[in-house]
Each structure stands twice: as C-alpha cells, then as structure tokens.
Design an enzyme around this catalytic site. Structure first.
Site, short mmCIF file in Angstrom:
data_model
loop_
_atom_site.label_atom_id
_atom_site.label_comp_id
_atom_site.label_asym_id
_atom_site.label_seq_id
_atom_site.Cartn_x
_atom_site.Cartn_y
_atom_site.Cartn_z
CD GLU A 158 -4.78 28.01 10.46
OE1 GLU A 158 -5.65 28.85 10.25
OE2 GLU A 158 -4.11 27.48 9.55
CG ASN A 206 -1.67 22.07 11.43
OD1 ASN A 206 -0.45 21.99 11.36
ND2 ASN A 206 -2.41 22.47 10.40
CG HIS A 242 1.73 28.30 5.04
ND1 HIS A 242 1.63 27.59 3.85
CD2 HIS A 242 0.82 27.76 5.88
CE1 HIS A 242 0.70 26.67 3.97
NE2 HIS A 242 0.18 26.74 5.18
CD GLU A 271 -1.36 23.77 6.75
OE1 GLU A 271 -1.43 24.90 6.22
OE2 GLU A 271 -2.24 23.31 7.49
CG ASP A 273 3.53 27.28 1.00
OD1 ASP A 273 3.74 28.02 1.98
OD2 ASP A 273 2.39 27.06 0.54
#
Ligand code: G3I
Length: 353
Positions: A158, A206, A242, A271, A273
């Site tokens: 990030e 990432n 996300h 990651e 979801d």
C-alpha cells in the site's frame, strides 16, 4: 526460484488434507479440486489461532479447504521486531509449522508498510542512512530466517495513494527519492534487500483499489515497470479485492490484470472479501456467490495468476466485524459464523472443477 515454486505448487496440489467424511461429492475440499492444482487457494489466518476457543474447528476448516495461508497480522513489523534489534518469531513459527504439517504454501505479509509498525520505527527521528539500515536489517533478517519456508512475500504494501500519487509516510520523509526517478527509494531498496536474503522467493507489491483500470492501477503498473527496468527484483502484483456493495466488474479486472501479466509480472489475488451490507439475505448471498465464482474464473483465465487468498476463513473471525473497519458490511468470507460453507463456497467449488 522456479524450482522451489514449482515444487511448492506440486506439493500443495498433491496434498491430501484431513477429510471429515465427505461422501457427497459436493463436499469435496476446495484444495482437492482440479483448479487448485494450478492456483493457490489461500486464507488469511487470525492472530494466535492455536489458542482460540474454537481452535479445533478453525484449524480443521483451514487445513481441509486451503492449500495456502497468510498470517493476517503476525508477520507485520510490530509483531516481528517490537523492539529495535529484538525479533520475536514465536508466532510466525507457529504459522509456518502449521503450514508444513498440512502441506500448505505460506504467503508472508508484510515486510514494509506505513501501518502496524513498532513505535521505535514509526516515531523515530531518522536520518536517511539510519532508516535505510533499519529497513535492510528488518527485511534481511526476516526473509533470510524464513527462506526455506516462505515462498511468497508481500515486500511493500500500500505505498500508492488512491489518487495515483505515492503515499507520504515516515519512509518517504526520511529516505526520500535521491535518484529522482519519481519512486520513493525505500520501495526499490526493500525489494533489493529481500532478493539478497532469498534468491528464490516470489516478491510482491500489494495494494487495494487497483483491481480495475484506474489512476491507482496505472500508477502502480508504471512504478513496477520502471522498477523492473532499472533492475529491481520485483516479481508480482497483489490485488487485494476488499469489495464493498456486492458489485464488481470482472471483465475490467481481466483487462487490468493482463496489462500486468504482459509486463512480465505474476498476479495474486491477496485479500479477497465481498462484504454484505446488513441484513444478510439469500439474494445477497447469491450475489456474493456469483462474485466469488467470477473471481476464480478470472484467476484461472489470466496467465500467470498464481493464487487467490481470502482475507480470513470464517465470518466469525473477520476484520470486517470490528466497528473500526466494518462500515460497508461484513460476512465477506466462504464459511459463515458457524463454519458452514456458504453459497459462495459452492460457487468456488464449481469454478475450481
Ligand atoms: O492486538 C490488539 C489487542 O491487543 C487489542 O486488545 C485490540 C483492541 O482493539 O486491538 C488489537 O490489535 C488490532 C489488530 O488488528 C489485531 O486484531 C488492531 O487494533 C487493529 O487495528 C488490527 O487491524 C488489522 C489491520 O490490518 C490494521 O490496519 C486487521 O486485523 C487486519 O485484517 C488488517 O489487514 C489489512 C492488511 O494487512 C493490508 N490490507 C488491508 C487489510 C485490511 O485492513
């Protein structure tokens, strides 16, 4: 690198996890399906999972369905180096031991970030050489220690702002951009230190919000190309996924990911979801299932996509349940709060056949 990665994937593919009597073919563990031979199917694993009240259920579900794991927090710098030069590997070692026991690949997360750093690092009064030395020490010590056990590392996490400009942090402020290539120097240095410590590991950049083509994705792609061009060892991009609102355009993702693949990078979904805004309804669960199916189909269709990781195992334990993070909803994972497979689990199974 190729040999160990190939071996890791093969071992994961051949692995037969504990099978809790699944006579119904619809119960086949995800990791035993054909798609899991070409793709890591992973989950982020919660802190101290071995001592949770539901540790038995948790570990059974994890080892049954997944051929890869990533520690959700306990390989971040605040955990690994809480005091300067004092490394604590007890928790990290438990993740590695669990993965070995169940023939799972470990994706390490994360060496360098602007969050979850120990106070001595984040609040120190740093000169450029001193912070570079601390960066080198952290990355080299951690990567070297796990060089036989961790196949993939998120090296930098990030670093890009949503506007496509680099995020300011103590890293950028103290280390700067002395070579004036437009990329903060700590980023390239972190990748170089990681490669020096392990010549085989897959090194990942990432980030979130760069899944589809947008200013942030463009800026990340440019950064990665520029780094690669100047000889920085950077192997892969991690798209976090996300996703809020139960809507996502996977044809756009395919286009975006293919740009990175064409530039020579491997792709990971790191990651995932898909948060459900409350209340949870059958319609929303069905929408979530479609998204998960399409995500796996996209991953299988993109050359060089190495794996799909969910950011957790069960909705009982998810970062989205914390009031701090769960504003767009929760229940974003494959297993519900009672460890029952959700419609999205069946959809992933179908997409991995
Ligand atoms: O460990 C303390 C505990 O001692 C204390 O009692 C409790 C009270 O709030 O906090 C605990 O720490 C929390 C930690 O998670 C462990 O659960 C922190 O407050 C909380 O901020 C921390 O959140 C983590 C977050 O990163 C930090 O930004 C989440 O678990 C973790 O899922 C999340 O993961 C990030 C990835 O690393 C990077 N990408 C985005 C992703 C989601 O934000």
């Amino acid at each position: 690198m190729r040999l160990r990665r190939a071996t890791t994937l093969l071992v994961a593919a051949l692995a037969v996890a504990p099978r809790p009597g699944h006579a119904d073919p619809n119960d086949t563990p995800l990791r035993e399906l054909p798609g899991a031979r070409e793709l890591l199917i992973g989950a982020a694993v919660m802190n101290n999972f071995w001592s949770a009240p539901d540790a038995e259920e948790y570990t059974r579900a994890l080892a049954t369905h997944f051929n890869a794991l990533t520690p959700e927090n306990q390989m971040k710098p605040e955990h690994l180096q809480p005091q300067r030069d004092t490394f604590r590997f007890e928790a990290a070692d438990r993740f590695v031991a669990f993965a070995k026991e169940h023939r799972m690949t470990v994706h390490g997360h994360t060496l360098v970030w602007h969050q979850q750093n120990p106070g001595w690092l984040e609040n120190g009064q740093w000169t450029r050489p001193a912070l570079i030395a601390a960066l080198s020490n952290h990355v080299a010590t951690v990567v070297h220690r796990f060089k036989d056990d961790i196949a993939i590392w998120d090296v930098v996490n990030e670093a890009m702002g949503d506007n496509g400009k680099f995020r300011e942090s103590f890293w950028t402020r103290a280390i700067g951009d002395e070579d004036r290539d437009g990329i903060p120097d700590y980023i390239g240095l972190a990748f170089r230190f990681a490669r020096q410590a392990d010549r085989d590991c897959i090194l990942v950049y990432n980030d979130y919000g760069a899944e589809n083509p947008n200013a942030k994705a463009d800026a990340i792609l440019k950064m990665m190309r520029d780094l690669k061009r100047n000889g920085t060892p950077i192997d892969a991009v991690g798209f976090q996924f996300h996703i809020k609102g139960l809507k996502f355009d996977f044809s756009e993702f395919r286009k975006n990911a293919r740009r990175f693949a064409s530039a020579g990078f491997r792709i990971y979904i790191t990651e995932a979801d898909f948060a459900i805004p409350p209340p949870v309804t059958p319609e929303k669960l069905a929408a979530q299932a479609t998204l998960c199916r399409d995500m796996i189909r996209a991953a299988r269709a993109i050359d060089g996509c190495g794996g799909v990781f969910w950011w957790g195992l069960t909705d009982r334990h998810s970062w989205l349940n914390s009031p701090q993070f769960g504003k767009g909803g929760a229940d974003g994972l494959l297993l519900d709060r009672d460890y029952k497979p959700k419609p999205c689990h069946a959809a992933v199974r179908e997409a991995l056949r």
